[in-house]
Design a protein around this motif. Sequence first.
Motif, mmCIF file in Angstrom:
data_model
loop_
_atom_site.group_PDB
_atom_site.id
_atom_site.type_symbol
_atom_site.label_atom_id
_atom_site.label_comp_id
_atom_site.label_asym_id
_atom_site.label_seq_id
_atom_site.Cartn_x
_atom_site.Cartn_y
_atom_site.Cartn_z
ATOM 1 N N UNK B 124 -2.671 -13.114 -15.887
ATOM 2 C CA UNK B 124 -3.046 -12.303 -14.924
ATOM 3 C C UNK B 124 -2.892 -12.815 -13.472
ATOM 4 N N UNK B 126 -3.144 -11.467 -9.192
ATOM 5 C CA UNK B 126 -3.513 -10.430 -8.239
ATOM 6 C C UNK B 126 -3.031 -10.876 -6.738
ATOM 7 N N UNK B 128 -2.629 -9.076 -2.854
ATOM 8 C CA UNK B 128 -3.329 -7.955 -1.836
ATOM 9 C C UNK B 128 -4.750 -8.084 -1.413
ATOM 10 N N UNK B 129 -4.801 -7.411 -0.286
ATOM 11 C CA UNK B 129 -6.143 -7.439 0.305
ATOM 12 C C UNK B 129 -6.856 -6.190 0.635
ATOM 13 N N UNK B 130 -6.313 -4.948 0.271
ATOM 14 C CA UNK B 130 -6.800 -3.676 0.516
ATOM 15 C C UNK B 130 -7.918 -3.273 -0.646
ATOM 16 N N UNK B 131 -8.616 -1.979 -0.306
ATOM 17 C CA UNK B 131 -9.482 -1.609 -1.442
ATOM 18 C C UNK B 131 -9.073 -0.201 -1.996
ATOM 19 N N UNK B 151 -7.120 -1.142 -11.407
ATOM 20 C CA UNK B 151 -7.455 -2.368 -11.395
ATOM 21 C C UNK B 151 -7.359 -3.381 -12.774
ATOM 22 N N UNK B 221 -2.814 -19.528 5.126
ATOM 23 C CA UNK B 221 -3.967 -19.106 5.894
ATOM 24 C C UNK B 221 -3.665 -19.984 7.222
ATOM 25 N N UNK B 225 -6.033 -15.990 10.138
ATOM 26 C CA UNK B 225 -5.139 -15.064 9.466
ATOM 27 C C UNK B 225 -4.734 -15.442 8.113
ATOM 28 N N UNK B 226 -4.675 -14.667 7.032
ATOM 29 C CA UNK B 226 -4.125 -14.840 5.689
ATOM 30 C C UNK B 226 -2.951 -14.113 5.724
ATOM 31 N N UNK B 265 -4.347 -10.281 6.403
ATOM 32 C CA UNK B 265 -5.643 -9.990 6.855
ATOM 33 C C UNK B 265 -6.095 -10.946 8.056
ATOM 34 N N UNK B 267 -9.274 -11.887 10.084
ATOM 35 C CA UNK B 267 -10.729 -12.044 9.801
ATOM 36 C C UNK B 267 -11.229 -12.168 11.108
ATOM 37 N N UNK B 272 -12.777 -7.190 8.892
ATOM 38 C CA UNK B 272 -11.568 -7.674 8.365
ATOM 39 C C UNK B 272 -10.637 -6.633 8.519
ATOM 40 N N UNK B 274 -7.063 -5.281 7.563
ATOM 41 C CA UNK B 274 -6.114 -5.471 6.691
ATOM 42 C C UNK B 274 -4.832 -4.523 6.655
ATOM 43 N N UNK B 295 -12.491 -3.413 7.263
ATOM 44 C CA UNK B 295 -13.875 -3.363 6.435
ATOM 45 C C UNK B 295 -14.695 -4.193 7.431
#
Lengths: 277, 410
Positions: B124, B126, B128-131, B151, B221, B225-226, B265, B267, B272, B274, B295
Amino acid sequence: MSLRPSDPFARRPAARTPAALLAALALALPTAAPAETPEERGYAVAARSDRSDRGFADSSVSLEMVLRNKAGREARRTLHIRTLEVADESLGNLSLVVFEDPPDVAGTALLSHAKILESDDQWLYLPSLKRVKRISSVNKSGPFVGSELAFEDFTALELEKFSYRYLREEACGELTCDVIERTPRYEHSGYSKQVAWIDQKVHQVRKVDFYDRKGTLLKTLTMDDYREYEGGFWRAHELRMVNHISGKSTDLLYSDYVFGQGLGEDDFSTGALERLR
Amino acid sequence: MRRGRVKRGAGRALGVAALTAALATQVAALSQAAGELDTAGSIGFDLRWFPDEAAQPVQDESSVASATFEPELRWRGAERRHQLDLALFARWDEVDDERSHVDVREASYRYVGNRLEVLAGVSRVFWGVTESRHLVDVINQTDAVEDIDEEDKLGQPMLRLALSRDWGRLELYTLFGARERTFPGRRGRLRPPLPVEATRPRYEASRGDDRIDWALRWSRSVGAFDLGLATFHGTAREPQFALGPEGRTLVPVYAVTRQYSVDAQWTLGAWLLKLEAMTRSGQGETFGAAVAGFERTLFQVGGSGADLGLLLELLWDGRGATAPPTLYDEDTFLGLRLALNDIQDTEILAGVIVDHDDGSRVAVVEASRRLGSRFVLSLDVRHFAGVDPGSDLAAVERDGFANLRLAWHW
């Protein structure tokens, strides 16, 4: 850091400043040196302690935290901590904390790239989603995983993060300690000041009093069971933080220190987070 | 497009089972030799309560019990150079036969070299950054019977080469075959008015679900910034739908798509910022979609040890009528996240997604707390309100639920 040198999050010492050189000179030639101010003497004590930890390269250690509430009820956390000393003196160390117990958070990891006076760069890894999340590290004074330690207590003990003042000399157990006051220079610190006891024999921190932003004595940390490792690095293995306001306490029990495993920057990258367990 | 072959899916499941068995044997043999073997996992019991009567009598079960079993086996060789991972997932559902299912989430071998990593097997990933929505997260198929938040993911067979260099991290994926998205069965809630024939899909690719797909991702990074840039070429994870033979079912149709995405993202202290954006072709007209927001964390609120996070995200999706349906054409997500930072790791997330066009709302609550050292109690709530009868949400409007879960971890 304040928990240094037992603190596995300890950063490498900052670049030597003229004050540090002056202090070193003063130590080397006590009779020839001009009269020291309490600030210079405090800095010299802190710098000597900090310097005793230089050159450890990398370390790996298991940590068991025992969290106790006022009624004495206990909860336990097991963590594994890896630290990489960064050669560039203007940067902080890299550290990786992996949770092992309780089992529902096993594999959760916190990666920190420490800075000297700015906020650290931090990423959190959530194994259930396999997600790496960059998090805000501006405030480090909140409780770390429900313990009496703030994240700041692990990471903010860099030599240059404080200004110092020498207070007095005092017996501490069988040893004699220099007592110094250190004031955080990081503007978001949760403390107004800390008072640290550093022994005169091997120059390690034995006790720290933490004062909150209102100036009230909040917590006391005691550090015991110091052992010397190859290369002359000292690490405390039993630490206890007592919160005087809440009556709660946290014990930190370190075991299985390994130094110089040849860890590299790639082991402290965001890509490494999913293969830690 | 032609009919997908069901047998092929079964064949792959057998293949995965054989791989799993082989891995388990290897792990057992290796654990005798050197390295560390670690077992972990959980058993959980869920009770879902649907306060509203279902849209169709066949679905009308107001409380549904289910249970999960998720064992994990992890082996790490000397110096952690060679690694084996095995993670299985099984759910039994009292009512819905489609929700009762078993999946191999991970069955992989990993070689960790010097700034290089190779992973082979089922795994698996993942991105991304958003919720509120995971727009760029495209490697794994969604296990949609589990929840509506997209998810939960099915294991994906892959070969991944990852390089870490000064210029960032580069990951090259070869993906062996496509997994079919799971859908609730006839008796299940949270499905379209017609049941979906999840296991009898159509594939646009001439090789059906046996196509070899690929993806590439670069991430880096720099200071605060990422940034991640990615592309995916292969069988769509989101299907379109066609009417079944007698017009009584929906048949998922998986097109071959090309997707390009960016996730970023910034920070900035306690903020944060995004962004996720992507463009996809292959499902009718090429379209774009984006999620952007922030966020903001308030630390130690009210002098306590708790942190409060404020979340705001704007969602936009420009897909046409022939593309797979989405709920998020133009929406706003507002959320609050409270973390008590206590010994029990108590956390509460509450949020609402509001549609700009018709004002329909999806409300979400996720709360959890550890009990003792091995149990976790959690409550999940999904609620639909203000739904326009003509919208895609209308089919599930009456399927809002509260799910109470108790899980034991080892």
